[in-house]
Design an enzyme around this catalytic site. Sequence first.
Site, PDB file in Angstrom:
ATOM      1  N   GLU A 107     -31.935 -66.907 -20.955  1.00  0.00           N
ATOM      2  CA  GLU A 107     -31.861 -65.463 -20.740  1.00  0.00           C
ATOM      3  C   GLU A 107     -32.830 -64.768 -21.698  1.00  0.00           C
ATOM      4  OE1 GLU A 107     -31.560 -63.085 -18.999  1.00  0.00           O
ATOM      5  OE2 GLU A 107     -29.596 -62.130 -19.027  1.00  0.00           O
ATOM      6  N   ASP A 111     -27.198 -58.006 -23.956  1.00  0.00           N
ATOM      7  CA  ASP A 111     -27.011 -56.622 -24.394  1.00  0.00           C
ATOM      8  C   ASP A 111     -25.512 -56.318 -24.316  1.00  0.00           C
ATOM      9  OD1 ASP A 111     -27.734 -53.911 -24.923  1.00  0.00           O
ATOM     10  OD2 ASP A 111     -28.005 -53.486 -22.802  1.00  0.00           O
ATOM     11  N   GLY A 113     -23.531 -57.836 -22.391  1.00  0.00           N
ATOM     12  CA  GLY A 113     -22.902 -59.132 -22.105  1.00  0.00           C
ATOM     13  C   GLY A 113     -22.427 -59.246 -20.662  1.00  0.00           C
TER      14      GLY A 113
HETATM   15  P1  5GP Z   1     -26.404 -56.998 -20.179  1.00  0.00           P
HETATM   16  O1  5GP Z   1     -25.759 -57.352 -18.880  1.00  0.00           O
HETATM   17  O2  5GP Z   1     -26.143 -57.995 -21.294  1.00  0.00           O
HETATM   18  O3  5GP Z   1     -26.062 -55.588 -20.604  1.00  0.00           O
HETATM   19  O4  5GP Z   1     -27.934 -56.901 -19.945  1.00  0.00           O
HETATM   20  C1  5GP Z   1     -28.716 -57.943 -19.673  1.00  0.00           C
HETATM   21  C2  5GP Z   1     -30.002 -57.495 -19.025  1.00  0.00           C
HETATM   22  O5  5GP Z   1     -30.325 -56.127 -19.283  1.00  0.00           O
HETATM   23  C3  5GP Z   1     -31.138 -58.290 -19.601  1.00  0.00           C
HETATM   24  O6  5GP Z   1     -31.302 -59.489 -18.918  1.00  0.00           O
HETATM   25  C4  5GP Z   1     -32.304 -57.349 -19.437  1.00  0.00           C
HETATM   26  O7  5GP Z   1     -32.853 -57.489 -18.154  1.00  0.00           O
HETATM   27  C5  5GP Z   1     -31.706 -55.973 -19.550  1.00  0.00           C
HETATM   28  N1  5GP Z   1     -31.876 -55.431 -20.918  1.00  0.00           N
HETATM   29  C6  5GP Z   1     -30.944 -55.289 -21.872  1.00  0.00           C
HETATM   30  N2  5GP Z   1     -31.480 -54.777 -22.999  1.00  0.00           N
HETATM   31  C7  5GP Z   1     -32.796 -54.612 -22.733  1.00  0.00           C
HETATM   32  C8  5GP Z   1     -33.905 -54.139 -23.524  1.00  0.00           C
HETATM   33  O8  5GP Z   1     -33.819 -53.766 -24.695  1.00  0.00           O
HETATM   34  N3  5GP Z   1     -35.116 -54.137 -22.894  1.00  0.00           N
HETATM   35  C9  5GP Z   1     -35.286 -54.531 -21.592  1.00  0.00           C
HETATM   36  N4  5GP Z   1     -36.512 -54.461 -21.113  1.00  0.00           N
HETATM   37  N5  5GP Z   1     -34.267 -54.979 -20.841  1.00  0.00           N
HETATM   38  C10 5GP Z   1     -33.045 -55.027 -21.410  1.00  0.00           C
END
Ligand code: 5GP
Length: 186
Positions: A107, A111, A113
């Site tokens: 991955e 962020d 999760g």
């Molecule tokens: P989660 O489901 O953990 O909130 O987010 C995962 C996805 O959100 C990551 O695979 C990514 O695509 C996107 N994401 C989360 N934080 C960032 C960030 O700081 N920059 C970018 N470009 N994408 C992010």
Amino acid sequence: MKQFDSIEDFSSKISKPLITEQEIAQAVKRAAKAIDDIYDGSPILLVSILKGAFVFMSDVCKAVTVPCKVDFMCAKSYFESTESSGHVQIIMDLKQDIAGCHVVILEDIVDTGRTLALIMKMLKIRNPKSLRVITLLDKPSRRLVDFQADLSLFTIPDHFVIGYGLDYGEYYRNLPYIAEYKESEK
Ligand code: 5GP
């Protein structure tokens, strides 16, 4: 250009590198060594979560020495913004059956999760022999659901980052380093 007034505007949104190409290269070696040590010659399936982890996958798969196959899943939760929509959509599933396989998910960033929690739930019930997650970046301060990767290469603060596969509005994925996306000052 879509959301940029000029090339200067486009470039001005990139901070100085937070994580350099050299630091990423060392981290990729660490990830590949961890994989080689754990699986010790057993075949594995590397799964990259698109689109953000495509560059990471490309580097890790070249660095591992165990027999490996690759496959891809595509998840989406950010829709052209720096804030997660809170709703994760799986828009492309694996092409192969993972029953009995050692699966390693690669991955780009964990962020809230939510994405990995959902993907783990989906894949666990397909009876893989083992299932692990390696993430390049981890933002633990943003976690909303209980999820922890087996290996996190860099822990970063709550900044929206771009580069090395990570985008803003689909741009900046081709930067060879990780930087912060700087919103224009109002
Ligand atoms: P989660 O489901 O953990 O909130 O987010 C995962 C996805 O959100 C990551 O695979 C990514 O695509 C996107 N994401 C989360 N934080 C960032 C960030 O700081 N920059 C970018 N470009 N994408 C992010």
